[in-house]
Enzyme design. Structure first.
Site, PDB file in Angstrom:
ATOM      1  N   GLY A 244     -38.273 -80.781 -60.337  1.00 52.29           N
ATOM      2  CA  GLY A 244     -38.875 -81.621 -59.307  1.00 52.29           C
ATOM      3  C   GLY A 244     -40.329 -81.902 -59.608  1.00 52.29           C
TER       4      GLY A 244
ATOM      5  N   SER B 155     -41.708 -84.698 -60.988  1.00 52.61           N
ATOM      6  CA  SER B 155     -42.080 -86.095 -61.224  1.00 52.61           C
ATOM      7  C   SER B 155     -43.152 -86.612 -60.279  1.00 52.61           C
ATOM      8  CB  SER B 155     -40.838 -86.994 -61.128  1.00 52.61           C
ATOM      9  OG  SER B 155     -40.239 -86.886 -59.852  1.00 52.61           O
TER      10      SER B 155
ATOM     11  N   GLY C  78     -45.824 -85.575 -56.459  1.00 50.66           N
ATOM     12  CA  GLY C  78     -46.251 -84.644 -55.425  1.00 50.66           C
ATOM     13  C   GLY C  78     -46.652 -83.278 -55.926  1.00 50.66           C
ATOM     14  N   ILE C  79     -46.150 -82.245 -55.254  1.00 52.08           N
ATOM     15  CA  ILE C  79     -46.505 -80.867 -55.585  1.00 52.08           C
ATOM     16  C   ILE C  79     -46.099 -80.528 -57.014  1.00 52.08           C
ATOM     17  CG2 ILE C  79     -46.131 -78.448 -54.997  1.00 52.08           C
ATOM     18  CD1 ILE C  79     -45.487 -79.410 -52.118  1.00 52.08           C
ATOM     19  N   GLY C  80     -44.903 -80.977 -57.409  1.00 56.23           N
ATOM     20  CA  GLY C  80     -44.414 -80.641 -58.743  1.00 56.23           C
ATOM     21  C   GLY C  80     -45.287 -81.188 -59.847  1.00 56.23           C
TER      22      GLY C  80
ATOM     23  N   SER D 225     -40.022 -74.238 -47.437  1.00 52.42           N
ATOM     24  CA  SER D 225     -40.756 -74.929 -46.366  1.00 52.42           C
ATOM     25  C   SER D 225     -41.008 -73.939 -45.249  1.00 52.42           C
ATOM     26  CB  SER D 225     -39.913 -76.106 -45.846  1.00 52.42           C
ATOM     27  OG  SER D 225     -40.418 -76.614 -44.624  1.00 52.42           O
TER      28      SER D 225
ATOM     29  N   TYR E  27     -31.951 -80.368 -43.299  1.00 54.22           N
ATOM     30  CA  TYR E  27     -33.097 -79.859 -44.047  1.00 54.22           C
ATOM     31  C   TYR E  27     -33.415 -78.420 -43.644  1.00 54.22           C
ATOM     32  CZ  TYR E  27     -37.819 -79.883 -46.089  1.00 54.22           C
ATOM     33  OH  TYR E  27     -38.951 -79.600 -46.828  1.00 54.22           O
TER      34      TYR E  27
END
Length: 244
Positions: A15, A17, A19-21, A144, A157
């Protein structure tokens, strides 16, 4: 025994690609780690690898859908083949669905579970043999705050994030009982300023937004890099961690 310093590690990030990653991968590379980045978006991965290499870092892209076990396994295997080892596995992939439960279709609920929960399970399954071969290492799973407290219109979620918490608690105790020096960290971010809210599917008729305060991705990246060198059980973005 301690984990290796980051500049001696091979780190795989699922993950990565955006944001946080993406932020975390760049931070690992700047600290001298060899990084293997994965996501479904091949173009975004290529641009990430180019950015890391322009700054003198070492990176390899392996596209994968985390809902497919064999594709996740290929990431871990490629990391070990390319660099000889795997020291830290960082699992950040996730999808969102904003909808009342009675407007959620079975396949929609299942897709969230497959990506957010089963993807994390697959990640641990494929990384553990490599970490055990090294005799130490870190599994760092990004869930989360909804792993502890659910929000409305987020039933799928929240269920997936609660599942991650329960899964990691069990795994952590098993590894400790067997005497492995492998960290199992559950990082639980609050609302982070990433494309997550705009990319999540919504049936609410409005663009979803996170609960304030909204943190920046580097807040989570700081926690991840700390856990890669120090055994940490749980951490909330902006908060303190608990020892393994």
């Amino acid at each position: 025994m301690r984990f290796k310093p980051i500049d001696q590690q091979v780190v795989a990030l699922m993950g990565a690609s955006s944001g946080i990653g993406r932020e975390t991968a760049i931070r690992f590379a700047k600290r001298g780690a060899k990084v293997v980045v994965s996501a479904r978006n091949e173009g975004a991965l290529r641009s990430l690898v180019d950015e890391i290499q322009r700054d003198g870092g070492e990176a390899l892209a392996v596209p994968a859908d985390v809902a497919e076990f064999e594709q996740v396994k290929a990431v871990a295997d490629r990391a070990a083949e390319e660099y000889g080892t795997l020291d830290t596995w960082v699992h950040l992939s996730g999808v969102g669905l904003y909808a009342a439960f009675d407007r959620t279709e079975p396949e929609e609920f299942k897709r969230v579970i497959n990506v957010n929960l089963m993807g994390q399970v697959y990640g641990a399954m494929v990384a553990l043999p490599h970490l055990k071969r090294e005799g130490r290492g870190a599994l760092i799973h990004i869930s989360s705050v909804e792993a502890k407290r659910s929000a409305p219109f987020h039933s799928a979620y929240a269920a997936s994030k609660h599942g991650i918490d329960g899964f990691l608690e069990s795994l952590r105790v098993e590894l400790k009982r067997e005497g492995w020096f492998i960290g199992v960290t559950n990082v639980m971010p609050a609302a982070i300023n990433t494309p997550f809210f705009s990319s999540s599917r919504t049936k609410l008729g409005v663009k979803p937004m996170g609960f304030p305060p909204i943190y920046q991705p580097n807040t989570v990246a700081d926690v991840v890099l700390y856990a890669a060198e120090h055994p940490t059980r749980e951490a909330v973005a902006g908060g303190a961690g608990k020892a393994m």
